[in-house]
Design a protein around this motif. Structure first.
Motif, PDB file in Angstrom:
ATOM      1  N   PRO A  62       0.760  -1.096   0.024  1.00 59.37           N
ATOM      2  CA  PRO A  62      -0.043   0.152  -0.010  1.00 59.37           C
ATOM      3  C   PRO A  62       0.668   1.202  -0.073  1.00 59.37           C
ATOM      4  O   PRO A  62       0.754   2.248  -0.681  1.00 59.37           O
ATOM      5  N   VAL A  63       1.960   1.284   0.665  1.00 60.26           N
ATOM      6  CA  VAL A  63       2.854   2.404   0.765  1.00 60.26           C
ATOM      7  C   VAL A  63       3.407   2.958  -0.623  1.00 60.26           C
ATOM      8  O   VAL A  63       3.327   3.864  -1.120  1.00 60.26           O
ATOM      9  N   GLU A  64       4.027   1.644  -1.056  1.00 63.38           N
ATOM     10  CA  GLU A  64       4.664   1.915  -2.439  1.00 63.38           C
ATOM     11  C   GLU A  64       3.568   2.377  -3.467  1.00 63.38           C
ATOM     12  O   GLU A  64       3.914   3.455  -4.370  1.00 63.38           O
ATOM     13  N   SER A  73      -0.108   8.317   3.099  1.00 61.73           N
ATOM     14  CA  SER A  73      -0.265   6.919   3.537  1.00 61.73           C
ATOM     15  C   SER A  73      -1.735   6.589   3.823  1.00 61.73           C
ATOM     16  O   SER A  73      -2.275   5.397   3.356  1.00 61.73           O
ATOM     17  N   ALA A  74      -2.408   7.615   4.618  1.00 61.16           N
ATOM     18  CA  ALA A  74      -3.627   7.210   5.112  1.00 61.16           C
ATOM     19  C   ALA A  74      -4.710   7.311   3.693  1.00 61.16           C
ATOM     20  O   ALA A  74      -5.593   6.403   3.759  1.00 61.16           O
ATOM     21  N   SER A  75      -4.445   8.268   2.761  1.00 63.85           N
ATOM     22  CA  SER A  75      -5.119   7.976   1.559  1.00 63.85           C
ATOM     23  C   SER A  75      -5.058   7.112   0.714  1.00 63.85           C
ATOM     24  O   SER A  75      -5.932   6.400   0.070  1.00 63.85           O
ATOM     25  N   ALA A  76      -3.796   6.242   0.672  1.00 62.06           N
ATOM     26  CA  ALA A  76      -3.595   5.029   0.016  1.00 62.06           C
ATOM     27  C   ALA A  76      -4.185   4.009   0.476  1.00 62.06           C
ATOM     28  O   ALA A  76      -4.743   3.149   0.122  1.00 62.06           O
ATOM     29  N   THR A  77      -4.300   3.964   2.099  1.00 59.92           N
ATOM     30  CA  THR A  77      -4.827   2.974   2.699  1.00 59.92           C
ATOM     31  C   THR A  77      -6.272   2.929   2.248  1.00 59.92           C
ATOM     32  O   THR A  77      -6.880   1.939   2.246  1.00 59.92           O
ATOM     33  N   ARG A  90      -6.473  -7.671  -3.666  1.00 57.65           N
ATOM     34  CA  ARG A  90      -6.443  -8.214  -2.292  1.00 57.65           C
ATOM     35  C   ARG A  90      -5.293  -8.072  -2.000  1.00 57.65           C
ATOM     36  O   ARG A  90      -4.020  -7.923  -2.617  1.00 57.65           O
ATOM     37  N   ARG A  91      -5.076  -7.995  -0.452  1.00 58.22           N
ATOM     38  CA  ARG A  91      -3.966  -8.027   0.133  1.00 58.22           C
ATOM     39  C   ARG A  91      -3.368  -9.531   0.395  1.00 58.22           C
ATOM     40  O   ARG A  91      -4.128 -10.457   0.815  1.00 58.22           O
ATOM     41  N   VAL A  92      -2.007  -9.818   0.033  1.00 60.84           N
ATOM     42  CA  VAL A  92      -1.500 -11.113   0.427  1.00 60.84           C
ATOM     43  C   VAL A  92      -0.205 -10.716   0.956  1.00 60.84           C
ATOM     44  O   VAL A  92       0.567  -9.769   0.810  1.00 60.84           O
ATOM     45  N   ARG A  93       0.400 -11.855   1.352  1.00 63.34           N
ATOM     46  CA  ARG A  93       1.665 -11.809   2.160  1.00 63.34           C
ATOM     47  C   ARG A  93       2.632 -11.862   1.032  1.00 63.34           C
ATOM     48  O   ARG A  93       2.706 -12.594   0.015  1.00 63.34           O
ATOM     49  N   HIS A  94       3.682 -11.117   1.324  1.00 58.89           N
ATOM     50  CA  HIS A  94       4.943 -10.991   0.298  1.00 58.89           C
ATOM     51  C   HIS A  94       5.410 -12.397   0.374  1.00 58.89           C
ATOM     52  O   HIS A  94       5.610 -13.000   1.368  1.00 58.89           O
ATOM     53  N   ARG A 100       5.564  -8.748   5.207  1.00 55.32           N
ATOM     54  CA  ARG A 100       5.249  -7.555   4.145  1.00 55.32           C
ATOM     55  C   ARG A 100       3.907  -7.928   3.743  1.00 55.32           C
ATOM     56  O   ARG A 100       3.843  -9.326   3.394  1.00 55.32           O
ATOM     57  N   VAL A 101       2.878  -7.050   3.673  1.00 57.26           N
ATOM     58  CA  VAL A 101       1.766  -7.043   2.728  1.00 57.26           C
ATOM     59  C   VAL A 101       1.788  -6.564   1.435  1.00 57.26           C
ATOM     60  O   VAL A 101       2.321  -5.712   1.224  1.00 57.26           O
ATOM     61  N   ILE A 102       1.556  -7.264   0.535  1.00 55.93           N
ATOM     62  CA  ILE A 102       1.489  -6.765  -0.883  1.00 55.93           C
ATOM     63  C   ILE A 102       0.073  -6.764  -1.647  1.00 55.93           C
ATOM     64  O   ILE A 102      -0.746  -7.424  -0.990  1.00 55.93           O
ATOM     65  N   LEU A 103      -0.183  -6.095  -2.615  1.00 54.66           N
ATOM     66  CA  LEU A 103      -1.331  -5.941  -3.456  1.00 54.66           C
ATOM     67  C   LEU A 103      -1.330  -6.770  -4.518  1.00 54.66           C
ATOM     68  O   LEU A 103      -0.247  -6.568  -5.452  1.00 54.66           O
ATOM     69  N   GLU A 104      -2.421  -7.423  -4.830  1.00 54.98           N
ATOM     70  CA  GLU A 104      -2.551  -8.004  -6.159  1.00 54.98           C
ATOM     71  C   GLU A 104      -3.824  -7.769  -6.859  1.00 54.98           C
ATOM     72  O   GLU A 104      -4.823  -7.850  -6.042  1.00 54.98           O
ATOM     73  N   MET A 105      -3.974  -7.784  -8.263  1.00 57.38           N
ATOM     74  CA  MET A 105      -5.041  -7.450  -8.911  1.00 57.38           C
ATOM     75  C   MET A 105      -6.040  -8.775  -8.837  1.00 57.38           C
ATOM     76  O   MET A 105      -5.246  -9.940  -8.906  1.00 57.38           O
ATOM     77  N   THR A 106      -6.954  -9.009  -8.426  1.00 55.35           N
ATOM     78  CA  THR A 106      -7.793 -10.410  -8.693  1.00 55.35           C
ATOM     79  C   THR A 106      -8.244 -10.657 -10.117  1.00 55.35           C
ATOM     80  O   THR A 106      -8.346  -9.610 -10.947  1.00 55.35           O
ATOM     81  N   ASP A 107      -8.544 -11.811 -10.125  1.00 55.92           N
ATOM     82  CA  ASP A 107      -9.163 -12.092 -11.546  1.00 55.92           C
ATOM     83  C   ASP A 107     -10.544 -11.277 -11.879  1.00 55.92           C
ATOM     84  O   ASP A 107     -10.816 -10.867 -13.070  1.00 55.92           O
TER      85      ASP A 107
END
Length: 157
Positions: A62-64, A73-77, A90-94, A100-107
């Motif tokens: 989310p920060v990146e 940061s708050a707006s990104a969250t 969705r948020r997933v573990r790196h 770390r939590v990373i973001l990925e686009m869902t199907d």
């Protein structure tokens, strides 16, 4: 045929004709992004975020993502919460750093975007189908060189 913006800008600076045409494409792409956002029922920055996630070569948290969008940061969250709530990401573990939590686009998110972009991409293909092989090679070479210049601009102070 130059539009009003291009006609005005032509009095302020000189550029090659392909540069003017490319500038028009870039402005039209921004307009198309706003239309896509409207059709998806999302704010424009959310669509920009989806684009960044779809094109990222490294996992983004989310920060990146917020940094790439120029957001605090708050707006990104908030943005991530909203996109997660709509099922687009969705948020997933790196995979290598479980802290770390990373973001990925869902199907679902990818299909929603492509359902709206598909007709536009088909229109692009119809234009490309009108090119002969030599013209196609010229256009592809020009556009790839322009993309490389844009990447170089990003890393130039």
């Amino acid at each position: 045929m130059p539009d009003e913006i291009e006609s005005r800008e032509r009095t302020r600076w000189a550029a090659a004709e392909p540069t003017w045409a490319l500038w028009e494409v870039m402005r039209a792409a921004t307009d198309a992004g706003h239309v896509l956002a409207q059709r998806l029922g999302l704010p424009y920055n959310d669509v920009r975020a989806l684009s960044i996630l779809a094109e990222a070569t490294d996992p983004l948290g989310p920060v990146e993502l917020g940094n790439r969008l120029g957001m605090r940061s708050a707006s990104a969250t908030e943005l991530v919460d909203r996109l997660e709530g709509t099922g687009h990401i969705r948020r997933v573990r790196h995979p290598h750093d479980r802290r770390r939590v990373i973001l990925e686009m869902t199907d679902t998110g990818w299909h929603a975007v492509m359902a709206q972009l598909g007709p536009l991409l088909a229109r692009f293909d119809r234009v490309a189908d009108g090119l002969d092989p030599e013209g196609s090679a010229t256009v592809v070479g020009y556009l790839r060189a322009i993309a490389e210049e844009q990447r170089a601009y990003r890393s130039t102070p």
